[in-house]
Design a protein around this motif. Structure first.
Motif, short mmCIF file in Angstrom:
data_model
loop_
_atom_site.label_atom_id
_atom_site.label_comp_id
_atom_site.label_asym_id
_atom_site.label_seq_id
_atom_site.Cartn_x
_atom_site.Cartn_y
_atom_site.Cartn_z
N PRO A 228 -18.10 -7.78 -16.29
CA PRO A 228 -16.78 -7.50 -15.67
C PRO A 228 -16.81 -7.80 -14.17
O PRO A 228 -17.76 -7.44 -13.47
CB PRO A 228 -16.58 -6.00 -15.92
N ILE A 229 -15.79 -8.48 -13.69
CA ILE A 229 -15.65 -8.80 -12.26
C ILE A 229 -14.29 -8.28 -11.81
O ILE A 229 -13.25 -8.70 -12.34
CB ILE A 229 -15.77 -10.30 -11.99
N ILE A 230 -14.31 -7.37 -10.84
CA ILE A 230 -13.07 -6.81 -10.28
C ILE A 230 -12.90 -7.38 -8.87
O ILE A 230 -13.77 -7.21 -8.01
CB ILE A 230 -13.10 -5.28 -10.23
N ALA A 231 -11.80 -8.08 -8.63
CA ALA A 231 -11.52 -8.63 -7.30
C ALA A 231 -11.10 -7.51 -6.36
O ALA A 231 -10.31 -6.64 -6.73
CB ALA A 231 -10.43 -9.69 -7.38
N HIS A 232 -11.64 -7.54 -5.14
CA HIS A 232 -11.28 -6.57 -4.10
C HIS A 232 -10.60 -7.35 -3.00
O HIS A 232 -11.25 -8.07 -2.24
CB HIS A 232 -12.55 -5.88 -3.59
N THR A 233 -9.26 -7.27 -2.94
CA THR A 233 -8.52 -8.20 -2.09
C THR A 233 -7.36 -7.54 -1.39
O THR A 233 -6.81 -6.56 -1.88
CB THR A 233 -8.00 -9.39 -2.93
N ALA A 234 -7.00 -8.12 -0.25
CA ALA A 234 -5.79 -7.68 0.48
C ALA A 234 -4.59 -8.53 0.09
O ALA A 234 -3.48 -8.24 0.49
CB ALA A 234 -6.02 -7.78 1.99
N HIS A 235 -4.81 -9.60 -0.70
CA HIS A 235 -3.72 -10.50 -1.08
C HIS A 235 -3.14 -10.09 -2.42
O HIS A 235 -3.25 -10.80 -3.41
CB HIS A 235 -4.23 -11.94 -1.16
N PRO B 240 -6.51 -3.46 -4.87
CA PRO B 240 -6.04 -3.94 -3.57
C PRO B 240 -6.71 -3.20 -2.42
O PRO B 240 -7.22 -2.09 -2.58
CB PRO B 240 -4.54 -3.63 -3.63
N LYS B 241 -6.72 -3.84 -1.26
CA LYS B 241 -7.14 -3.17 -0.03
C LYS B 241 -5.90 -2.70 0.70
O LYS B 241 -4.95 -3.47 0.84
CB LYS B 241 -7.91 -4.14 0.88
N PRO B 242 -5.89 -1.48 1.23
CA PRO B 242 -6.92 -0.44 1.10
C PRO B 242 -6.83 0.23 -0.27
O PRO B 242 -5.75 0.35 -0.84
CB PRO B 242 -6.55 0.54 2.21
#
Length: 682
Positions: A639-646, A665-667
């Motif tokens: 599993p890959i979870i994207a950690h992004t502000a977009h 999402p960030k934050p």
């Protein structure tokens, strides 16, 4: 005896009269020493060797009103700033406010003009975005706010490498640009109106650091001098016919319309001469003149319309920058201020909770502003894409009630569903994110402008459309403002006082998204009784009975991660990684860290026991999307979870196409992060 008295009196007068004259001379008002440097059109020395420009026009007007004597001191910017600090001059025009300068000088309260930094280069140029400045030579003015920003903050803000070259004045700076000694220069937006700006100089459109320009004074200046300037500037700004507005028109109206071109004047003279001698052709020539006149009037109307459109565009741009500066600085001031207060010893628990709540509130407001800027930028760029999916109508309505119930409750408002399609098996095919954004902005708007009473939301079907509405009992909208509420920057007010916070973009975004979904939006309002915002989307309702899905519950007390769980965090930012560590500190798991894409791919190959990857998208070298694609070449299951502000729809497509299973999402809140990790252990 009398002779002695007379002698002593004469002797006294001989000694005291010079002292009296000197004292009177010292009490006479000294000339006000004003610094002048070369930065047209704001301040410069003209061809006659006299000081000129916007700031000089205002100083002259103040001097005339207050009967002041002015002495101008010309020099380089850095020299004059030093002279101001050492009380060798009294006033320095055209100074951008910074915290460091505030410690050295006094500033008048009312800004004279607003400005921003802009990147200029020469044609042809490959510099069209901030990333194009990588490894470039950038020229700046010595001692200016441009030098301070490019030297310190710019490198950190955009993670770029470049060489900064410093010049004493704008003449040398422009010469260096034209001679290719630098690839680009960073100057004030007013540089566009300078005589130094020519056709071979190119405005890249890269806008940085909006600021306001003031007069700066020596800290030991007369205590009434700053007040005197503010009083006069305030008076001039409130008078449309004042010297202030005359000066702005004089220096900033770049394109001067010429009603009758010079060749036409000569043509009319020739025609008049011919008419004197050849009366036979009078009628023919009269028709020619009328035709030419009509043509000129038509062209003049077109030019005037273009000029008005350009002025409106400039006004909106200025309003946007001023409003964004306010909406970003205000919550940042609250956040930084209360974070500093939290460092104070002996704080009681109630004070800590209050300060933390205020920091969180400021952060949420800042995040809303940034989201609005991102959304309106996507709209302007024409990159809007509609990504349809099945949306359960009943769940969608209840989700919005749950999201905003606490916010409404803080103002004592009741938020309820007053009408809806009751069948829970109804789904609509539409773009969930855009639909949610429209509804969210309308509910926030209703809460903001309603002080007491209630807010009702609902939906219904009529003809070929599915309608949603938000009804409030607020103050209402005047009839003459109904058509303007969906315009941009409707709250972008340059006055000192503002009735409500906000970017002024929310309803404009809601209108654009509604039209993108194929619908329409409108408002009905009665002053003093409230407003109803109603929008529609195409009626693409699907009837089906899905399995009951348990709503997301982010309560971290209801689940625990397994002890053999190994989390790989790909994150180059130290603060973001530290936040993740703290959020998961009580979990019995092992955390590994990488700081770029190459190391992340290598770590997955060397550690087959890794349970899940939390992948930052923006990293130096190989970014998170590319790293995900590389991992999927040899590991399809992890599993890959994207950690992004977009977190907007177009970018989400790229994340899933790269091979990510999910995103946060960030934050991100610690509860949501733990829930997402737990979700992939089931």
């Amino acid at each position: 005896m009398k002779l002695s008295v007379c002698f002593l009196l004469c002797l006294f007068l001989c000694f005291e009269i010079p002292n009296i004259l000197i004292a009177q001379h010292n009490n006479m008002p000294k000339p006000l020493r004003v610094g002048v440097y070369d930065n047209p059109p704001k301040v410069f020395m003209n061809e006659d060797g006299n000081p000129d420009g916007i700031f000089i026009d205002i100083v002259k007007s103040i001097a005339e009103n207050e009967d002041l004597e002015i002495e101008y001191v010309f020099g380089e910017w850095s020299e004059l700033i030093s002279m101001l600090q050492h009380n060798e001059i009294d006033v320095m025009p055209d100074v951008a406010y910074t915290t460091e300068r505030d410690s050295l000088f006094s500033f008048n309260k009312l800004p004279v003009v607003g400005s921003w930094l802009e990147v200029y280069t020469t044609r042809p140029s490959s510099i069209n975005s901030v990333s194009d400045l990588q490894n470039k030579r950038i020229g700046v003015l010595k001692g200016s706010v441009q030098e301070e920003y490019i030297r310190n903050d710019f490198r950190n803000d955009f993670d770029l490498s470049y060489e900064m070259l410093i010049y004493n004045n704008y003449t040398d700076l422009v010469a260096a640009l034209k001679e290719k000694k630098v690839d680009a220069i960073v100057a004030s937006s007013f540089f566009y109106f300078s005589p130094l700006f020519s056709d071979d100089i190119f405005t890249t459109g890269i806008v940085l650091r909006p600021s306001e320009l003031f007069y700066a004074f020596n800290k030991n200046a007369r205590c009434d001098l700053v007040e005197l300037f503010d009083r006069n500037i305030s008076s001039m700004k409130n008078d449309a016919k004042s010297d202030y507005y005359k000066s702005l028109h004089r220096w900033l109206d770049k394109d001067k319309l010429q009603i009758i071109p010079s060749y036409m004047i000569w043509l009319l003279v020739i025609i008049a001469a011919i008419l004197l001698f050849v009366s036979v052709f009078a009628i023919i020539l009269r028709y020619i003149v009328k035709a030419k006149t009509r043509e000129l009037l038509l062209k003049n109307k077109e030019l005037c319309a273009a000029k008005e459109k350009a002025e409106e565009s400039d006004r909106l741009k200025s309003a946007f920058l001023i409003n964004m500066s306010h909406e970003i600085r205000t919550p940042m001031n609250s956040i930084l201020g209360f974070l500093n207060l939290l460092k104070e010893p002996n704080l009681v628990e109630t004070e800590k909770e209050e300060y933390i709540s205020l920091v969180n509130s400021g952060g949420q407001r800042l995040l809303e502003t940034i989201n609005d800027i991102i959304e309106i930028s996507g709209i302007d760029a024409g990159t809007l894409k509609v990504v349809n999916e099945d949306v359960n109508i009943a769940d969608f309505m209840q989700s919005n009630i749950d999201s905003f119930k606490d916010l409404a409750g803080q103002k004592g408002l009741e938020l309820t569903i007053i009408r809806q399609i009751s069948d829970t098996s109804l789904f609509v095919e539409t773009d969930r994110q855009k639909l949610n954004s429209i509804f969210e902005k309308l509910i926030r708007n209703a809460i903001k402008f309603t002080d007491n009473g209630s807010i009702g939301i609902g939906n219904f079907v009529e003809d070929d459309a599915l309608f949603f509405f938000v009804k409030d009992s607020g103050k209402g909208i005047p009839a003459d403002r109904i058509d303007a509420v969906f315009d941009r920057f409707i709250q972008a007010d340059i006055n000192i006082t503002r009735a409500h916070e906000g970017s002024g973009l929310g309803l404009a975004i809601a209108k654009s998204y509604t039209e993108a979904l194929g619908g329409k939006i409108k408002v009905k309002s009665e002053l003093g009784k409230g407003s109803t915002f109603l929008f529609s989307i195409p009626n693409r309702i699907i009837y089906r009975n899905p399995e009951k899905v348990t709503p997301l519950d982010y309560d971290s007390t209801k689940f625990t991660l397994p002890k053999d769980f190994i989390l790989l965090v790909a994150e180059d930012d130290e603060g973001s990684f530290k936040l993740i560590q703290i959020a998961l500190a009580k979990e019995p798991i092992k955390i590994l860290r990488t700081e770029n894409g190459e190391d992340t791919v290598r770590a997955v190959k060397e550690n087959p026991d890794i349970s899940l990857i939390l992948m930052d998208i923006k990293m130096p070298g190989m970014d998170g999307l590319e790293a995900t694609k590389k991992i999927r070449e040899f590991n399809k299951g992890i599993p890959i979870i994207a950690h992004t502000a977009h977190a907007y729809s177009d970018y989400m497509e790229k994340i899933y196409e790269a091979g990510c299973n999910d995103y946060v999402p960030k934050p991100v809140s610690s509860n949501e992060l733990k829930f997402k990790l737990y979700k992939y252990t089931l």
